[in-house]
Design a protein around this motif. Structure first.
Motif, PDB file in Angstrom:
ATOM      1  N   ILE A 240      -7.877 104.265 -58.409  1.00 33.97           N
ATOM      2  CA  ILE A 240      -8.292 102.861 -58.276  1.00 33.97           C
ATOM      3  C   ILE A 240      -9.710 102.726 -58.834  1.00 33.97           C
ATOM      4  N   GLU A 241      -9.866 101.856 -59.848  1.00 39.07           N
ATOM      5  CA  GLU A 241     -11.155 101.731 -60.512  1.00 39.07           C
ATOM      6  C   GLU A 241     -11.701 100.308 -60.537  1.00 39.07           C
ATOM      7  N   THR A 242     -10.863  99.313 -60.272  1.00 37.40           N
ATOM      8  CA  THR A 242     -11.324  97.919 -60.371  1.00 37.40           C
ATOM      9  C   THR A 242     -10.930  97.147 -59.120  1.00 37.40           C
ATOM     10  N   PRO A 243     -11.674  96.070 -58.832  1.00 34.61           N
ATOM     11  CA  PRO A 243     -11.295  95.235 -57.684  1.00 34.61           C
ATOM     12  C   PRO A 243      -9.944  94.567 -57.882  1.00 34.61           C
ATOM     13  N   GLU A 244      -9.569  94.293 -59.151  1.00 33.47           N
ATOM     14  CA  GLU A 244      -8.263  93.691 -59.411  1.00 33.47           C
ATOM     15  C   GLU A 244      -7.138  94.636 -59.010  1.00 33.47           C
ATOM     16  N   GLN A 245      -7.281  95.913 -59.353  1.00 34.54           N
ATOM     17  CA  GLN A 245      -6.272  96.901 -58.957  1.00 34.54           C
ATOM     18  C   GLN A 245      -6.168  96.982 -57.443  1.00 34.54           C
ATOM     19  N   LEU A 246      -7.333  96.996 -56.774  1.00 39.33           N
ATOM     20  CA  LEU A 246      -7.341  97.065 -55.316  1.00 39.33           C
ATOM     21  C   LEU A 246      -6.648  95.857 -54.708  1.00 39.33           C
ATOM     22  N   SER A 247      -6.980  94.663 -55.221  1.00 38.76           N
ATOM     23  CA  SER A 247      -6.408  93.431 -54.667  1.00 38.76           C
ATOM     24  C   SER A 247      -4.891  93.427 -54.818  1.00 38.76           C
ATOM     25  N   LEU A 248      -4.390  93.839 -55.990  1.00 37.52           N
ATOM     26  CA  LEU A 248      -2.954  93.822 -56.223  1.00 37.52           C
ATOM     27  C   LEU A 248      -2.246  94.859 -55.351  1.00 37.52           C
ATOM     28  N   LEU A 249      -2.841  96.020 -55.214  1.00 39.67           N
ATOM     29  CA  LEU A 249      -2.246  97.047 -54.361  1.00 39.67           C
ATOM     30  C   LEU A 249      -2.197  96.581 -52.910  1.00 39.67           C
ATOM     31  N   GLN A 250      -3.239  95.898 -52.473  1.00 37.47           N
ATOM     32  CA  GLN A 250      -3.243  95.369 -51.100  1.00 37.47           C
ATOM     33  C   GLN A 250      -2.129  94.352 -50.912  1.00 37.47           C
ATOM     34  N   SER A 251      -1.929  93.503 -51.950  1.00 40.88           N
ATOM     35  CA  SER A 251      -0.871  92.491 -51.842  1.00 40.88           C
ATOM     36  C   SER A 251       0.514  93.110 -51.851  1.00 40.88           C
ATOM     37  N   LEU A 252       0.629  94.279 -52.482  1.00 42.81           N
ATOM     38  CA  LEU A 252       1.926  94.954 -52.542  1.00 42.81           C
ATOM     39  C   LEU A 252       2.187  95.797 -51.300  1.00 42.81           C
ATOM     40  N   GLY A 253       1.187  95.912 -50.421  1.00 42.33           N
ATOM     41  CA  GLY A 253       1.383  96.646 -49.175  1.00 42.33           C
ATOM     42  C   GLY A 253       1.120  98.126 -49.268  1.00 42.33           C
ATOM     43  N   CYS A 254       0.372  98.570 -50.303  1.00 43.66           N
ATOM     44  CA  CYS A 254       0.057  99.992 -50.429  1.00 43.66           C
ATOM     45  C   CYS A 254      -0.826 100.419 -49.258  1.00 43.66           C
ATOM     46  N   ASP A 255      -0.597 101.605 -48.722  1.00 41.75           N
ATOM     47  CA  ASP A 255      -1.267 102.037 -47.492  1.00 41.75           C
ATOM     48  C   ASP A 255      -2.673 102.585 -47.727  1.00 41.75           C
ATOM     49  N   LEU A 256      -2.770 103.555 -48.619  1.00 44.44           N
ATOM     50  CA  LEU A 256      -4.024 104.266 -48.824  1.00 44.44           C
ATOM     51  C   LEU A 256      -4.346 104.324 -50.303  1.00 44.44           C
ATOM     52  N   GLY A 257      -5.618 104.588 -50.604  1.00 46.31           N
ATOM     53  CA  GLY A 257      -5.997 104.687 -52.008  1.00 46.31           C
ATOM     54  C   GLY A 257      -7.283 105.463 -52.177  1.00 46.31           C
ATOM     55  N   GLN A 258      -7.485 105.947 -53.390  1.00 45.07           N
ATOM     56  CA  GLN A 258      -8.710 106.649 -53.741  1.00 45.07           C
ATOM     57  C   GLN A 258      -8.991 106.418 -55.204  1.00 45.07           C
ATOM     58  N   GLY A 259     -10.244 106.528 -55.583  1.00 47.04           N
ATOM     59  CA  GLY A 259     -10.617 106.305 -56.973  1.00 47.04           C
ATOM     60  C   GLY A 259     -12.087 105.998 -57.098  1.00 47.04           C
TER      61      GLY A 259
END
Length: 637
Positions: free
Chosen positions: A592-611
């Motif tokens: 995860i490198e951008t706020p857009e990626q984070l926002s979309l992953l949150q909307s898709l229900g992804c649990d955890l992330g790193q980047g």
């Protein structure tokens, strides 16, 4: 001793009576007794007494022959015979003797002949031998008859004893010859076994090295002489052993050896050695020595021919296999001092062939030697780095995407190289995997990561439920004590099973071997958390996840590169997340490198992330400050 049997053959009854009186007298005078003892002492004779002497009579030659035949059949043979020279109307003495010898060849004979009968020379001419015959002229003295009888009886016994001894010696010699033959064959077999592979019967490393030394010596004598060494390694042979068993693997190796022999026997571009030019070094490694090449380029032609031959399909236990092989080629040169050097360079070329995509060949050159020396230097330095504590860990936070709080860390190994600075795992772990150093390296990483996590949990209140992710290599996973060692390290560090997440790649978990199944069962029984790393880079599907003790999947960073710009990527990620949640699995997004990626992953229900959007991997000291500044740390599930 059995009684000596004497046969008297004479047509005159008085002769029979006279001989019985002579050979078996009722009383012996002192003079006669003295003569008997002297004779026995001087000749070591078996002195015939009345109790040890049997005398039978025959009045014609035919009657004598019948008695001798019966005696032979009953195994009670006559020792000697007194045979009259004239016995009308039947056979004369010579013919009688000839017929008796035909039945009893060792019968000793005294010919009783009158002075008017034929002479000794004529008798010898007719009989053809004289070693079993004595002449007794009529009228004869009693002592002459006795001495003749005793001498011939003794000779008969000695002859038979000598013959038995001779037969015994011949049998002993035969047994000795058999034993010598057996020992010779055993020594030849031992020598053969010492120089040949047990499974394929191909020459082994020792014999191949000897032949290479011979070729090197020839190259130094003859400037026009060419030879090359092909180092052959089967691609993905381990998959056959793991999926079909070692018996199928052995059958494949035997077939490979037969195909190699077929290739080398039909060559027209190289001399043919008396023995096979193909050999097996061990495992799935083979070599082919091309002796007396016409052109240097012929080695490449043979290598391609071998690749094509080996790749022909074959059936093993009902499964169709298409073996593939990589080949390294090293051309003979006077620069090589021994077989080890050219084998090393052929192996180096083989490494290049495998790096080029497998099922191909590569020819050794000077650049490869530089690369090999560089790898050797790095390997040596890496060993020293493990020993001298030049390695250290960095930690990349794994965030809860709903709260953007730290849930745990992924431990990443680094090498503080004395000359090149800090090296990432990608720069030295592949070499560690290749050389086997990854086992010691992985052990250190596991211990250090668990101990550091325990320190954070005990020293920082907000980190009480922190987890750590540790990556494991194929060699670590294939170790027999993999799960046992995990439990030991957890016990030593004071962590629970749920505090450690084991990261294994998707391609490793797809190996359907007995070892993989056993480890999966042990992980399930030990309630150990398994995360599938680089998910989506292989050819698996979520359908196989219910068979494994998986608690989370880590989406590969390649999914995130097109996530915000391509709806297809977003749809794929959504499908993966939904299917994972349906199986009660968490999803971790990497890269995860951008706020857009984070926002979309949150909307898709992804649990955890790193980047890098959250943090790059950092030293343990910086993690201390990061954790101290956190106000909310939730427990890892």
């Amino acid at each position: 001793m059995q009684p000596a049997r004497i046969l008297v053959v004479d047509d005159t009854k008085e002769i029979h009576a006279d001989l019985r009186r002579v050979l078996a007298p009722q009383a012996k005078s002192e003079v006669l007794a003295t003569l008997v003892l002297e004779f026995a002492s001087s000749t070591r004779a078996h002195v015939a007494t009345e109790a040890a002497l049997e005398i039978e009579s025959a009045y014609q030659g035919a009657e004598a022959l019948a008695l001798v035949e019966r005696a032979q059949a009953e195994e009670r043979p006559f020792s000697m015979a007194f045979v009259d020279m004239r016995m009308p109307p039947g056979w004369d003495g010579v013919e009688t003797i000839e017929r008796l010898w035909a039945v009893a060849p060792d019968l000793q004979v005294v010919i009783c002949t009158a002075y008017s009968d034929q002479g000794w020379s004529e008798i010898h001419r007719r009989l053809g031998r004289s070693d079993q015959v004595l002449i007794l002229k009529k009228p004869f003295e009693a002592i002459e008859a006795r001495q003749a009888a005793w001498a011939l009886v003794e000779k008969w016994h000695q002859t038979r004893a000598s013959r038995r001894r001779l037969l015994e010696l011949e049998e002993t010699n035969r047994q000795l010859r058999l034993e010598v033959d057996r020992r010779t064959l055993a020594e030849q077999r031992l020598l053969h076994d010492a120089l040949h592979d047990v499974l394929t019967d191909l020459p082994n490393r020792a014999l191949i090295s000897n032949r290479i030394e011979r070729s090197l010596a020839q190259a130094k004598r003859d400037a026009d002489y060419r030879f090359a060494l092909l180092f052959i390694d089967l691609d993905d042979f381990k998959v056959v052993n793991d999926s079909l068993g070692h018996r199928a693997g052995d059958r494949l190796l035997i077939e490979i050896s037969n195909r190699l022999l077929g290739c080398t026997r039909s060559l027209d571009c190289a001399q043919r050695l008396i023995d096979n030019t193909a050999g097996r070094l061990g495992g799935d490694e083979f070599v082919v020595l091309l002796d007396g090449l016409r052109e240097a380029g012929d080695a490449e032609y043979v290598a391609q021919r071998i690749i094509e031959s080996l790749s022909e399909p074959l059936l093993v236990d009902g499964h169709e296999l298409r073996p593939m092989a990589s080949i390294g080629i090293a051309h003979g040169s006077v620069e090589y001092e021994d077989a080890t050097a050219i084998l090393r360079d052929a192996d180096t070329a083989l490494y290049r062939a495998k790096c080029s995509g497998k099922n191909t060949f590569a020819v050794f050159d000077a650049e490869m030697r530089k690369e090999a020396l560089a790898r050797l230097r790095v390997e040596s330095e890496l060993r020293q780095a493990i020993r001298d504590e030049q390695l250290f860990l960095q930690y990349q936070p794994i965030m809860d995407l709903r709260t953007c709080r730290i849930r745990g860390f992924e431990a990443l190994v680094r090498w503080r190289h004395p000359e090149q600075g800090v090296l990432t795992a990608a720069e030295f772990v592949p070499l560690a995997e290749e050389t086997g150093l990854v086992l010691a390296l992985g052990e250190w990483v596991l211990q250090e990561a668990c101990q550091q996590t325990r320190r954070w949990r005990s020293q920082i209140p907000a980190a009480a439920h922190l987890f750590v992710n540790v990556n494991f290599s194929t060699k670590q996973f294939m170790a027999r004590n993999f799960v046992e060692r995990l439990r030991q390290v957890l016990d030593e560090s004071g962590l629970d099973q749920s505090d450690l997440n084991i990261e294994l790649t998707e391609s490793l978990l797809m190996q359907t071997s007995a070892h993989t199944a056993r480890v999966m069962q042990q992980l399930r029984e030990g309630a150990l958390n398994l995360h599938i790393d680089d998910f989506g880079t292989g050819f698996s599907s979520l359908a196989f996840l219910h068979e494994l003790p998986v608690s989370a999947i880590k989406l590969d960073k390649s999914f995130l590169r097109g996530l915000t710009g391509d709806p297809a990527y977003a749809a794929t990620v959504r499908a993966v997340i939904e299917m994972a949640h349906a199986r009660k699995l968490r999803v971790v997004a990497e890269g995860i490198e951008t706020p857009e990626q984070l926002s979309l992953l949150q909307s898709l229900g992804c649990d955890l992330g790193q980047g890098y959007y959250f943090s790059r991997p950092v030293d343990a000291a910086l993690v201390d400050r990061m954790l101290a500044s956190e106000t909310v740390l939730t427990r890892a599930g």
